[in-house]
Design a protein around this motif. Structure first.
Motif, PDB file in Angstrom:
ATOM      1  N   UNK A 113       0.790  -1.203   0.070  1.00 28.77           N
ATOM      2  CA  UNK A 113      -0.046  -0.121  -0.041  1.00 28.77           C
ATOM      3  C   UNK A 113       0.902   1.335  -0.015  1.00 28.77           C
ATOM      4  N   UNK A 114       2.105   1.245   0.159  1.00 29.01           N
ATOM      5  CA  UNK A 114       2.914   2.336   0.192  1.00 29.01           C
ATOM      6  C   UNK A 114       2.780   3.144  -1.004  1.00 29.01           C
ATOM      7  N   UNK A 115       2.806   2.673  -2.242  1.00 30.09           N
ATOM      8  CA  UNK A 115       2.615   3.533  -3.479  1.00 30.09           C
ATOM      9  C   UNK A 115       1.089   4.253  -3.163  1.00 30.09           C
ATOM     10  N   UNK A 116       0.115   3.555  -2.680  1.00 31.11           N
ATOM     11  CA  UNK A 116      -1.113   4.326  -2.799  1.00 31.11           C
ATOM     12  C   UNK A 116      -1.091   5.568  -1.825  1.00 31.11           C
ATOM     13  N   UNK A 117      -0.238   5.311  -0.692  1.00 30.92           N
ATOM     14  CA  UNK A 117      -0.124   6.362   0.457  1.00 30.92           C
ATOM     15  C   UNK A 117       0.641   7.649  -0.146  1.00 30.92           C
ATOM     16  N   UNK A 148      -5.998   5.561  -8.401  1.00 26.33           N
ATOM     17  CA  UNK A 148      -6.979   6.630  -8.234  1.00 26.33           C
ATOM     18  C   UNK A 148      -8.377   6.068  -7.721  1.00 26.33           C
ATOM     19  N   UNK A 149      -8.384   4.736  -8.062  1.00 25.19           N
ATOM     20  CA  UNK A 149      -9.663   3.688  -7.804  1.00 25.19           C
ATOM     21  C   UNK A 149      -9.662   3.695  -6.067  1.00 25.19           C
ATOM     22  N   UNK A 150      -8.539   3.820  -5.368  1.00 19.09           N
ATOM     23  CA  UNK A 150      -8.308   3.673  -4.040  1.00 19.09           C
ATOM     24  C   UNK A 150      -8.364   4.865  -3.407  1.00 19.09           C
ATOM     25  N   UNK A 151      -8.556   5.889  -3.890  1.00 20.20           N
ATOM     26  CA  UNK A 151      -8.471   7.047  -3.219  1.00 20.20           C
ATOM     27  C   UNK A 151      -9.643   7.284  -1.992  1.00 20.20           C
ATOM     28  N   UNK A 152     -10.745   6.955  -2.323  1.00 16.15           N
ATOM     29  CA  UNK A 152     -11.813   6.907  -1.708  1.00 16.15           C
ATOM     30  C   UNK A 152     -11.569   6.150  -0.283  1.00 16.15           C
ATOM     31  N   UNK A 153     -10.819   5.142  -0.314  1.00 12.38           N
ATOM     32  CA  UNK A 153     -10.559   4.200   0.915  1.00 12.38           C
ATOM     33  C   UNK A 153      -9.681   5.017   1.857  1.00 12.38           C
ATOM     34  N   UNK A 218     -13.920   0.290 -17.137  1.00 11.82           N
ATOM     35  CA  UNK A 218     -14.508   1.745 -16.759  1.00 11.82           C
ATOM     36  C   UNK A 218     -14.239   2.230 -15.569  1.00 11.82           C
ATOM     37  N   UNK A 219     -14.058   1.394 -14.382  1.00 12.29           N
ATOM     38  CA  UNK A 219     -13.848   2.100 -13.099  1.00 12.29           C
ATOM     39  C   UNK A 219     -12.352   2.885 -13.034  1.00 12.29           C
ATOM     40  N   UNK A 220     -11.166   2.579 -13.459  1.00  9.21           N
ATOM     41  CA  UNK A 220     -10.293   3.765 -13.444  1.00  9.21           C
ATOM     42  C   UNK A 220     -10.652   5.085 -14.018  1.00  9.21           C
ATOM     43  N   UNK A 221     -11.211   4.981 -15.196  1.00  5.13           N
ATOM     44  CA  UNK A 221     -11.634   6.007 -15.973  1.00  5.13           C
ATOM     45  C   UNK A 221     -12.649   6.662 -15.507  1.00  5.13           C
TER      46      UNK A 221
END
Length: 388
Positions: A113-117, A148-153, A218-221
């Protein structure tokens, strides 16, 4: 170096680092630099896979040939997030803060998860987010932007349990620029020439249907389109011959292709002219000092495994800034009244007049620094200044 009004940083410094366990922490020396910047800041962060030449563009934005390290070897050079603060080239009284983030997708990292952070911090701190990729904006490139798809988490607007609307996020999110390096295709769709922006919008087009593959496509878009309604694209050709690419920072303009330099200049001009000053909810302008508090708040929260609530961060900054503003106001008043003692004895009328004058200056000092004191809570603290 002179800070505040004129800031001089000869080279970038590490702002957010990883400790031996891979946990993110803020470097105190970098915070001290931000703390001294009283000007509004335009914050440009660059993200993208490692070894895609992100640092070259950031050096150009700083008006320098070198500074941020270019990773010409297999190993990713930049760890964490590095910062370079320079006077804004076109907006007087403004500081340009450049954030170069650790290359995403480096297999050597332990924490998945390092990259997401890192990506989330780039989104939270910047007013313009530059995504740097190579080749084309194809499905692979969009999937590589899975963060981008994990931002809301990882980011919430409010700490309440209400369902959050995407439009709430957008108020806090930066504008988005997709930079495509080493672009070799003709910019055509169905045989017709298109602009860079049309090329990006075509790549972000959604497919119709409800099947699982269509939803995954579609999700990431959808996330990019919803979270970043302000989007721009730049396609860069190869800068030079393949054997010289690894020495990009040491090459003269004469060694670089005219087309590459032309896009670089357009990119820099766009950022200088169009990148907005960083603002918080309700249009509150972020200075370097406020950014310093935001960095601390966000990194502490994310490091402790919690989700940063954007409104809480604004609240935290508000408390810190307003307490300091009251302190500054009181200091002005008290030091003025101390000086007055040297002139004693004085007529009561003169003491009262000086009290009024200093109270007024103290209030102005407070107002100059206060931050979102909409309830007037902190203004009241100043009103209890001794009137004797």
């Amino acid at each position: 170096p002179g800070f505040g009004r004129h800031l001089t940083m000869q080279s970038p410094v590490c702002l957010i680092d990883n400790d031996v366990d891979g946990k993110l922490f803020v470097k105190e020396s970098a915070l001290q630099i931000l703390q001294k910047i009283e000007q509004p800041v335009v914050v440009v962060a660059v993200v993208g896979l490692y070894r895609t030449g992100k640092s070259y563009l950031m050096n150009r934005l700083a008006g320098k040939q070198t500074g941020f390290e270019l990773g010409s070897t297999i190993e990713s050079k930049t760890k964490g997030i590095w910062m370079w603060c320079v006077p804004h080239p076109t907006k007087a009284g403004t500081t340009l803060v450049l954030l170069d983030t650790e290359g995403l997708g480096d297999v050597d990292k332990g924490d998945s998860k390092h990259d997401t952070k890192i990506f989330c911090l780039a989104v939270l701190l910047s007013s313009t987010l530059v995504n740097n990729s190579q080749g084309t904006i194809d499905n692979k490139a969009i999937e590589e932007l899975q963060y981008v798809t994990e931002l809301t988490e990882y980011i919430k607007v409010k700490s309440s349990d209400d369902d959050e609307d995407d439009t709430e996020f957008v108020k806090f999110f930066p504008s988005f620029i997709w930079v495509v390096r080493d672009f070799t295709l003709e910019q055509k769709i169905k045989g017709k020439s298109v602009t860079e922006d049309q090329y990006l919008e075509f790549a972000l087009k959604l497919k119709s249907g409800n099947s699982r593959p269509v939803k995954e496509f579609n999700l990431p878009r959808e996330c990019i389109r919803n979270y970043f309604p302000s989007r721009k694209c730049f396609t860069f050709p190869f800068p030079t011959t393949s054997e010289k690419v690894s020495r990009l920072e040491s090459l003269d303009s004469a060694d670089l292709s005219f087309e590459f330099l032309e896009v670089t200049d357009r990119f820099c001009k766009f950022i200088f002219d169009k990148s907005e000053i960083k603002k918080l909810k309700d249009g509150y302008i972020v200075t370097g000092r406020v950014l310093c508090q935001l960095v601390k708040t966000y990194v502490d929260t994310i490091s402790s495994g919690q989700v940063p609530f954007l409104e809480n961060a604004v609240l935290t900054v508000s408390v810190i800034e307003n307490e300091s503003a009251v302190k500054e106001g009181l200091q002005v008043y008290q030091s003025g009244m101390e000086k007055l003692k040297d002139s004693f004895p004085l007529e009561l009328r003169d003491v009262c007049a000086e009290h009024q004058r200093l109270s007024s200056i103290a209030t102005q000092t407070f107002m100059g620094r206060s931050f979102k004191d909409s309830e007037g809570t902190y203004t009241k603290c100043l009103e209890v200044m001794p009137s004797k």
